[in-house]
Design an enzyme around this catalytic site. Structure first.
Site, PDB file in Angstrom:
ATOM      1  N   ASP A  45      29.011 -24.056  -4.662  1.00 12.16           N
ATOM      2  CA  ASP A  45      29.547 -23.149  -5.671  1.00 12.16           C
ATOM      3  C   ASP A  45      29.022 -21.663  -5.306  1.00 12.16           C
ATOM      4  OD1 ASP A  45      30.141 -21.645  -7.904  1.00 12.16           O
ATOM      5  OD2 ASP A  45      29.049 -22.656  -9.453  1.00 12.16           O
ATOM      6  N   GLU A 125       9.253  -4.706  11.650  1.00  5.87           N
ATOM      7  CA  GLU A 125       8.072  -4.866  11.421  1.00  5.87           C
ATOM      8  C   GLU A 125       7.697  -5.616   9.822  1.00  5.87           C
ATOM      9  OE1 GLU A 125       5.622  -1.419  11.868  1.00  5.87           O
ATOM     10  OE2 GLU A 125       6.768  -1.000  13.800  1.00  5.87           O
ATOM     11  N   GLU A 204      -3.353  -5.160   8.027  1.00  3.07           N
ATOM     12  CA  GLU A 204      -2.645  -3.702   7.504  1.00  3.07           C
ATOM     13  C   GLU A 204      -3.713  -3.088   6.705  1.00  3.07           C
ATOM     14  OE1 GLU A 204      -1.189  -1.533   7.885  1.00  3.07           O
ATOM     15  OE2 GLU A 204       0.301  -1.977   9.656  1.00  3.07           O
ATOM     16  N   GLU A 212       0.174  -7.750   8.732  1.00  2.00           N
ATOM     17  CA  GLU A 212       1.609  -7.671   9.423  1.00  2.00           C
ATOM     18  C   GLU A 212       1.811  -8.647  10.670  1.00  2.00           C
ATOM     19  OE1 GLU A 212       3.420  -4.143  12.476  1.00  2.00           O
ATOM     20  OE2 GLU A 212       2.754  -3.479  10.560  1.00  2.00           O
ATOM     21  N   HIS A 261       9.666  -1.404   8.618  1.00  2.00           N
ATOM     22  CA  HIS A 261      10.212  -0.644   9.391  1.00  2.00           C
ATOM     23  C   HIS A 261      10.889  -1.391  10.579  1.00  2.00           C
ATOM     24  CE1 HIS A 261       5.921   0.984   8.743  1.00  2.00           C
ATOM     25  NE2 HIS A 261       6.579   1.051   7.740  1.00  2.00           N
ATOM     26  N   ARG A 332       4.531   9.589  10.835  1.00  2.00           N
ATOM     27  CA  ARG A 332       4.718   8.373  10.023  1.00  2.00           C
ATOM     28  C   ARG A 332       5.351   8.970   8.363  1.00  2.00           C
ATOM     29  NH1 ARG A 332       1.476   6.211  13.690  1.00  2.00           N
ATOM     30  NH2 ARG A 332       1.905   3.850  13.944  1.00  2.00           N
ATOM     31  N   GLU A 351      12.377   4.401  14.921  1.00  2.64           N
ATOM     32  CA  GLU A 351      12.364   3.225  13.877  1.00  2.64           C
ATOM     33  C   GLU A 351      12.564   4.268  12.687  1.00  2.64           C
ATOM     34  OE1 GLU A 351       8.600   2.044  12.980  1.00  2.64           O
ATOM     35  OE2 GLU A 351       7.674   4.180  12.713  1.00  2.64           O
ATOM     36  N   ARG A 353      11.817   3.949   8.633  1.00  2.00           N
ATOM     37  CA  ARG A 353      10.492   3.504   8.058  1.00  2.00           C
ATOM     38  C   ARG A 353      10.699   3.246   6.590  1.00  2.00           C
ATOM     39  NH1 ARG A 353       5.885   4.121  10.430  1.00  2.00           N
ATOM     40  NH2 ARG A 353       4.913   4.494   8.523  1.00  2.00           N
TER      41      ARG A 353
END
Length: 466
Positions: A45, A125, A204, A212, A261, A332, A351, A353
């Site tokens: 469904d 990432e 991280e 990460e 990212h 960044r 990239e 971000r």
């Protein structure tokens, strides 16, 4: 069927992707998996997946045998297969144009037909948190959330060994402060068994259990499938170790949030489209136009790449999350970053971000490609449009200088407004059906209204005693 017999597989599990990018599944005994299963499919469904109105909701799921892997989280031997949703028709069923796997393949075909490139390689990432405890309550008399991980800085008075990590100081911390190393290594090993190559894993910045895992570059449609399995493996392995994993963009107030990212590059006949030794940061004119397309459409892209209200609590200054519409090398704080370490022509890339893993990866990656191709087709120059390059820390600019910059949306509602006004680049070539975009916007509008109606604990702190 040969594999089922050789491995003594008892069950076959079909994983289906809903509109939000979450796995649903239905399982049959392996003895019932026949040639007819591939032809007739498994009925479901679709209205419960967010794709169709109830009166037209009967669909069938056709397995894609290339996605077959053993599911390591089932005690009974189980083969896991992803596939495609089909509309029941005569004499043959036809693809459901709203289904995410069909859309990402349509975007790839659109790219090939354009003559610009024949392959898009991406590298997402995956940032996430792992907690020892996570609980929340939304009731008329109680609105709360409680999170804990033993190595968080707030446990310094209760951890006898002093084995805690200072606020925002978790990046690449080694044992004994990296308490989930074996768990993450197992995640990576399980992914490699599934054919998903892993580049590395590491702690991280966020001290409250942020990590990460990063795969290797892969073809866009295959990486979309891989993204679903990466999240599946992270969730289930964490559970095996007595943890709970979340990709929620901002689960911990005052610490870095979880992004996804996405690195990208295009190939044509095996040769890089984005490389040019004479260009800014060694990127070609096509690469800059692709960046221009992303930046022109970034507000509407946010509706698909950051589709939660929580997403925009991550996109704030001070936590290495982008807030400014612009591009630069090794920066960044801009939404497009060109990594300086990607020096060889075949690896030159950039990239984006702002995305996070609350997105539907198929819709996210397809939308990124369509925005970039629109930039190349219309020669959208990011420098001429005033989007950079910004080779400075955008967080530290004066208020006067910041006022000259264009910012990302600050609310999901704003991103949905942008998508409502700017979606022609997505519907080009029939890649994104207009009814999917309209349905997606309606679902997310409803979500925003529901969440906006709930009192927030911060409001009690601010207003209770006025």
């Amino acid at each position: 069927m040969k594999l089922i017999k050789e491995e003594d597989i008892k069950m076959v599990d079909f994983k289906i992707v809903d509109i939000n990018g979450q796995f649903r599944h239905v399982t049959i005994p392996a003895s019932q998996f026949t040639v007819d299963t591939m032809k007739d499919g498994i009925g479901f469904d679709a209205s419960n997946y967010g794709y169709a109105v109830v009166e037209k909701s009967d669909m069938v799921f056709i397995p894609d045998l290339d996605t077959a892997v053993m599911d390591p989280y089932c005690e009974i031997s189980t083969l896991s297969i992803t596939g495609n949703a089909m509309i029941i028709d005569y004499p043959e069923n036809r693809p459901l144009d709203q289904y995410p796997r069909n859309i990402v393949r349509a975007a790839e075909n659109y790219m090939k037909d354009s003559g610009i490139a024949d392959t898009m390689l991406i590298l997402p990432e995956f940032e996430f948190h792992m907690f020892d405890d996570a609980a929340w309550s939304v009731k008329p008399y109680e609105i709360s959330a409680n999170l804990d991980t033993e190595q968080a800085y707030w446990n310094s008075d209760s951890q006898g060994q002093g084995n805690v990590v200072a606020h925002q100081k978790h990046y690449h911390m080694a044992k004994p402060f990296d308490g989930t190393y074996e768990c993450r290594s197992e995640m990576c090993l399980e992914l490699e068994k599934m054919g998903i190559e892993i580049k590395y894993h590491h702690p991280e910045v966020g001290a409250a259990g942020q990590f990460e895992i990063e795969p290797m570059l892969g073809q866009m449609s295959k990486m979309a499938d891989a993204s679903m399995m990466i999240k599946y493996v992270i969730h289930n392995t964490a559970l095996k170790y007595g943890k709970v994993a979340t990709f929620m963009p901002k689960p911990v107030y005052g610490e870095a949030g979880n992004g996804m990212h996405v690195h990208m590059l295009l190939l044509k006949d095996g040769k890089p489209v984005f490389s040019d030794d004479e260009g800014y940061s060694h990127l070609s004119r096509e690469a800059h136009y692709f960046i221009g397309g992303l930046l022109k459409h970034i507000a509407s892209l946010c509706a698909l790449t950051n589709p939660s209200t929580n997403s925009f609590k991550r996109l704030v200054p001070g936590f290495e999350a982008p807030v400014t519409v612009g591009y630069a090398t090794s920066n960044r704080s801009a939404v497009i970053r060109i990594p300086a370490y990607a020096k060889t022509p075949e690896l030159r890339r950039f990239e984006i971000r702002n995305p996070d893993a609350t997105c539907n990866p198929y819709l996210c990656y397809a939308a990124i490609l369509m925005a970039g191709l629109d930039g190349i087709k219309n020669k959208i120059d990011p420098e001429k449009n005033g989007w950079g390059p910004y080779d400075m820390n955008l967080y530290s600019l004066s208020d006067k200088e910041k006022a000259k910059l264009t910012q990302l949306p600050t609310r999901l509602d704003d991103a949905l407004d942008a998508l409502e006004a700017d979606h022609d680049y997505l519907t080009a070539g029939g890649v994104f059906p207009l009814h999917l975009i309209e349905n997606f916007i309606a679902l997310k509008r409803k979500e925003c209204l529901q969440l906006a109606a709930i009192p927030h604990p911060g409001e009690f702190d601010r207003y209770f005693n006025l």
